[in-house]
Design a protein around this motif. Structure first.
Motif, mmCIF file in Angstrom:
data_model
loop_
_atom_site.group_PDB
_atom_site.id
_atom_site.type_symbol
_atom_site.label_atom_id
_atom_site.label_comp_id
_atom_site.label_asym_id
_atom_site.label_seq_id
_atom_site.Cartn_x
_atom_site.Cartn_y
_atom_site.Cartn_z
ATOM 1 N N LEU A 48 0.827 -1.201 0.000
ATOM 2 C CA LEU A 48 0.000 0.000 0.000
ATOM 3 C C LEU A 48 0.863 1.254 0.000
ATOM 4 O O LEU A 48 0.538 2.241 -0.673
ATOM 5 C CB LEU A 48 -0.949 0.008 1.200
ATOM 6 N N ASN A 49 1.978 1.223 0.749
ATOM 7 C CA ASN A 49 2.885 2.370 0.736
ATOM 8 C C ASN A 49 3.421 2.628 -0.670
ATOM 9 O O ASN A 49 3.534 3.775 -1.106
ATOM 10 C CB ASN A 49 4.053 2.133 1.702
ATOM 11 N N GLU A 50 3.767 1.562 -1.370
ATOM 12 C CA GLU A 50 4.272 1.707 -2.737
ATOM 13 C C GLU A 50 3.194 2.265 -3.663
ATOM 14 O O GLU A 50 3.472 3.103 -4.529
ATOM 15 C CB GLU A 50 4.754 0.353 -3.258
ATOM 16 N N ILE A 51 1.967 1.793 -3.481
ATOM 17 C CA ILE A 51 0.865 2.276 -4.319
ATOM 18 C C ILE A 51 0.619 3.759 -4.077
ATOM 19 O O ILE A 51 0.470 4.552 -5.017
ATOM 20 C CB ILE A 51 -0.416 1.463 -4.038
ATOM 21 N N LEU A 52 0.603 4.175 -2.815
ATOM 22 C CA LEU A 52 0.317 5.571 -2.490
ATOM 23 C C LEU A 52 1.469 6.494 -2.854
ATOM 24 O O LEU A 52 1.303 7.721 -2.834
ATOM 25 C CB LEU A 52 -0.009 5.696 -1.002
ATOM 26 N N ALA A 53 2.632 5.932 -3.181
ATOM 27 C CA ALA A 53 3.765 6.751 -3.610
ATOM 28 C C ALA A 53 3.613 7.211 -5.059
ATOM 29 O O ALA A 53 4.360 8.059 -5.530
ATOM 30 C CB ALA A 53 5.067 5.970 -3.449
ATOM 31 N N ARG A 54 2.638 6.662 -5.790
ATOM 32 C CA ARG A 54 2.395 7.068 -7.165
ATOM 33 C C ARG A 54 1.770 8.458 -7.223
ATOM 34 O O ARG A 54 1.321 8.997 -6.221
ATOM 35 C CB ARG A 54 1.428 6.080 -7.833
ATOM 36 N N ARG A 55 1.729 9.010 -8.421
ATOM 37 C CA ARG A 55 1.093 10.304 -8.612
ATOM 38 C C ARG A 55 -0.355 10.150 -9.066
ATOM 39 O O ARG A 55 -1.173 11.050 -8.872
ATOM 40 C CB ARG A 55 1.883 11.119 -9.638
ATOM 41 N N VAL A 56 -0.667 9.019 -9.715
ATOM 42 C CA VAL A 56 -2.020 8.785 -10.212
ATOM 43 C C VAL A 56 -2.452 7.363 -9.873
ATOM 44 O O VAL A 56 -1.714 6.405 -10.137
ATOM 45 C CB VAL A 56 -2.102 8.982 -11.749
ATOM 46 N N LEU A 57 -3.632 7.219 -9.286
ATOM 47 C CA LEU A 57 -4.246 5.917 -9.048
ATOM 48 C C LEU A 57 -5.579 5.891 -9.786
ATOM 49 O O LEU A 57 -6.386 6.810 -9.644
ATOM 50 C CB LEU A 57 -4.487 5.665 -7.552
ATOM 51 N N ILE A 58 -5.791 4.840 -10.560
ATOM 52 C CA ILE A 58 -7.048 4.683 -11.287
ATOM 53 C C ILE A 58 -7.793 3.504 -10.676
ATOM 54 O O ILE A 58 -7.297 2.375 -10.695
ATOM 55 C CB ILE A 58 -6.799 4.457 -12.785
ATOM 56 N N VAL A 59 -8.960 3.769 -10.102
ATOM 57 C CA VAL A 59 -9.728 2.757 -9.378
ATOM 58 C C VAL A 59 -10.904 2.331 -10.242
ATOM 59 O O VAL A 59 -11.722 3.163 -10.658
ATOM 60 C CB VAL A 59 -10.229 3.312 -8.022
ATOM 61 N N LEU A 60 -10.987 1.033 -10.515
ATOM 62 C CA LEU A 60 -12.084 0.557 -11.356
ATOM 63 C C LEU A 60 -12.657 -0.756 -10.822
ATOM 64 O O LEU A 60 -12.024 -1.451 -10.027
ATOM 65 C CB LEU A 60 -11.630 0.409 -12.814
ATOM 66 N N GLY A 61 -13.857 -1.072 -11.280
ATOM 67 C CA GLY A 61 -14.533 -2.293 -10.845
ATOM 68 C C GLY A 61 -15.964 -2.290 -11.338
ATOM 69 O O GLY A 61 -16.469 -1.292 -11.868
ATOM 70 N N LYS A 62 -16.619 -3.402 -11.155
ATOM 71 C CA LYS A 62 -18.021 -3.537 -11.550
ATOM 72 C C LYS A 62 -18.893 -2.571 -10.746
ATOM 73 O O LYS A 62 -18.604 -2.271 -9.594
ATOM 74 C CB LYS A 62 -18.461 -4.985 -11.300
ATOM 75 N N THR B 267 -13.435 -5.393 -6.016
ATOM 76 C CA THR B 267 -14.406 -6.462 -6.225
ATOM 77 C C THR B 267 -15.065 -6.826 -4.906
ATOM 78 O O THR B 267 -14.628 -6.411 -3.828
ATOM 79 C CB THR B 267 -13.735 -7.714 -6.838
ATOM 80 N N THR B 268 -16.137 -7.584 -5.011
ATOM 81 C CA THR B 268 -16.778 -8.193 -3.844
ATOM 82 C C THR B 268 -16.874 -9.684 -4.108
ATOM 83 O O THR B 268 -16.409 -10.178 -5.133
ATOM 84 C CB THR B 268 -18.182 -7.593 -3.605
ATOM 85 N N ALA B 269 -17.515 -10.419 -3.190
ATOM 86 C CA ALA B 269 -17.511 -11.881 -3.272
ATOM 87 C C ALA B 269 -18.506 -12.453 -4.274
ATOM 88 O O ALA B 269 -18.426 -13.646 -4.592
ATOM 89 C CB ALA B 269 -17.794 -12.472 -1.891
ATOM 90 N N ASP B 270 -19.438 -11.638 -4.786
ATOM 91 C CA ASP B 270 -20.448 -12.226 -5.669
ATOM 92 C C ASP B 270 -19.805 -12.694 -6.969
ATOM 93 O O ASP B 270 -18.824 -12.119 -7.451
ATOM 94 C CB ASP B 270 -21.584 -11.244 -5.941
ATOM 95 N N SER B 271 -20.352 -13.732 -7.538
ATOM 96 C CA SER B 271 -19.722 -14.420 -8.662
ATOM 97 C C SER B 271 -19.535 -13.517 -9.884
ATOM 98 O O SER B 271 -18.519 -13.616 -10.585
ATOM 99 C CB SER B 271 -20.540 -15.662 -9.052
ATOM 100 N N LEU B 272 -20.502 -12.633 -10.160
ATOM 101 C CA LEU B 272 -20.371 -11.743 -11.311
ATOM 102 C C LEU B 272 -19.201 -10.779 -11.143
ATOM 103 O O LEU B 272 -18.457 -10.516 -12.097
ATOM 104 C CB LEU B 272 -21.667 -10.963 -11.523
ATOM 105 N N SER B 273 -19.029 -10.264 -9.922
ATOM 106 C CA SER B 273 -17.910 -9.356 -9.653
ATOM 107 C C SER B 273 -16.582 -10.077 -9.803
ATOM 108 O O SER B 273 -15.625 -9.535 -10.373
ATOM 109 C CB SER B 273 -18.023 -8.767 -8.244
ATOM 110 N N ILE B 274 -16.512 -11.308 -9.293
ATOM 111 C CA ILE B 274 -15.269 -12.086 -9.384
ATOM 112 C C ILE B 274 -14.924 -12.357 -10.846
ATOM 113 O O ILE B 274 -13.779 -12.154 -11.287
ATOM 114 C CB ILE B 274 -15.402 -13.413 -8.611
ATOM 115 N N SER B 275 -15.903 -12.798 -11.627
ATOM 116 C CA SER B 275 -15.661 -13.097 -13.043
ATOM 117 C C SER B 275 -15.217 -11.851 -13.800
ATOM 118 O O SER B 275 -14.270 -11.892 -14.595
ATOM 119 C CB SER B 275 -16.931 -13.671 -13.684
ATOM 120 N N GLU B 276 -15.898 -10.728 -13.542
ATOM 121 C CA GLU B 276 -15.552 -9.497 -14.247
ATOM 122 C C GLU B 276 -14.173 -8.995 -13.842
ATOM 123 O O GLU B 276 -13.422 -8.484 -14.682
ATOM 124 C CB GLU B 276 -16.608 -8.423 -13.968
ATOM 125 N N THR B 277 -13.824 -9.145 -12.569
ATOM 126 C CA THR B 277 -12.503 -8.715 -12.102
ATOM 127 C C THR B 277 -11.396 -9.504 -12.788
ATOM 128 O O THR B 277 -10.401 -8.935 -13.258
ATOM 129 C CB THR B 277 -12.394 -8.896 -10.576
#
Length: 319
Positions: free
Chosen positions: A2-16, A191-201
């Motif tokens: 997480l420290n490495e991720i937050l060291a970036r300048r841009v984070l793009i968050v995506l999901g179903k 993602t969450t635990a539902d099957s559609l979210s898992i498949s799409e992820t």
């Protein structure tokens, strides 16, 4: 991680849609803001749900919503007009451009222009080499749902091929380089635990990897807690007492078994995500009864624990 991720300048968050992507985007921004960084959330939803959550009006320019935390709505047309204000001399000429039918038709008809301008705005605010605006510590893009997000992320490459060495082509090339610069940009899937979210992820992760945009991590949201086991259920059903009805115990036991099944399914889903993506998975527990700012703050606290635990985890791994 997480420290490495937050060291970036841009984070793009995506999901179903519905997995809590916007809430996670705000929570990540809160973690950055708490630790002293200046964070900007860019939400791509024209309905501006985060603006409503923070109690502010939709805005195409950054507005402060908390300490070290700004928020804006990312819109392709607004980004294009901002860009034209930088390159078109004279206010009267610019006004004439915006009012012209040719411009209105161009904005509506040009394929992918809005998507390209949206990413161009991110590129500009992140601190492009010739930017006049100051670079921010961290920009979090609350991207559209996965399918739309893929179209958004593919657009710079497509525009570069279409426009070649023109100004638009060069801008597209710069944006594409930003997206693929792992030192400064990272993609996070939710993602969450539902099957559609898992498949799409898993499917989206594979698509991103195929265009050299493999996500840095997956956040598994709403992980059910493991607060009891089968032994506890057995002890419950065997309880005896003058005021205890067997029928009530059996009903409670069935509810508990159902919860155990849900927990087991979530653990399997997390294992599958780790196997299929090969990357880190950050687990965020359920926060029943919370919403809005309270939910964002609670999830930010969970994420901050990941950040605090990383030195100990690295030391344990070395041993």
């Amino acid at each position: 991680m997480l420290n490495e991720i937050l060291a970036r300048r841009v984070l793009i968050v995506l999901g179903k849609g519905g997995v809590g992507k916007s809430t996670l985007s705000a929570a990540i921004a809160k973690v950055a803001a708490i630790t002293g960084d200046r964070a900007l959330i860019m939400e791509c939803d024209a309905r501006a749900p985060l603006a409503a959550t923070f109690g502010v009006a939709l805005s195409f320019v950054p507005i402060q919503v908390a300490h070290n935390l700004d928020l804006m709505t990312l819109d392709g047309r607004a980004a294009l007009e901002e860009y034209l204000r930088l390159v078109v001399p004279g206010r009267m000429l610019l006004k004439a451009v915006f009012a012209s039918r040719i411009y209105q038709f161009f904005v509506q008809a040009a394929p992918g222009l809005r998507e390209l301008m949206m990413l161009g705005k991110v590129f500009y605010d992140a601190g492009r080499p010739d930017a006049k605006a100051p670079a921010r510590n961290l920009i979090i893009v609350d991207a559209p749902a996965s399918g739309q997000a893929m179209s958004l992320l593919k657009m710079p490459t497509a525009a570069r091929s279409t426009f070649g060495d023109s100004i638009v082509g060069k801008e597209a090339s710069n944006i594409s380089k930003m997206l693929r610069d792992r030192r400064n940009c990272a993609i996070i899937q939710v993602t969450t635990a539902d099957s559609l979210s898992i498949s799409e992820t898993i499917e989206t992760h594979a698509q991103l990897s195929s265009i050299h945009l493999a996500p840095a991590a997956v956040i598994f949201n709403r992980t059910p807690p493991s607060e009891f086991n089968a032994v506890d259920i057995s002890a419950l059903t065997n309880r005896r007492g003058p005021h205890i009805r067997k029928k009530d115990l059996e009903h409670l036991a069935e509810l508990a078994k159902s919860e155990l099944t849900r927990v087991a399914q979530a653990r399997k889903a997390i294992a599958k995500i780790r196997t299929e993506t090969g990357g880190p998975v950050l687990e965020i527990p359920e926060h029943n009864g919370l919403s809005g700012i309270a939910l964002i703050d609670s999830i930010a606290t969970e994420l901050a624990r990941y950040r605090e635990d990383e030195p100990a985890r690295r030391a344990a791994h070395r041993r």
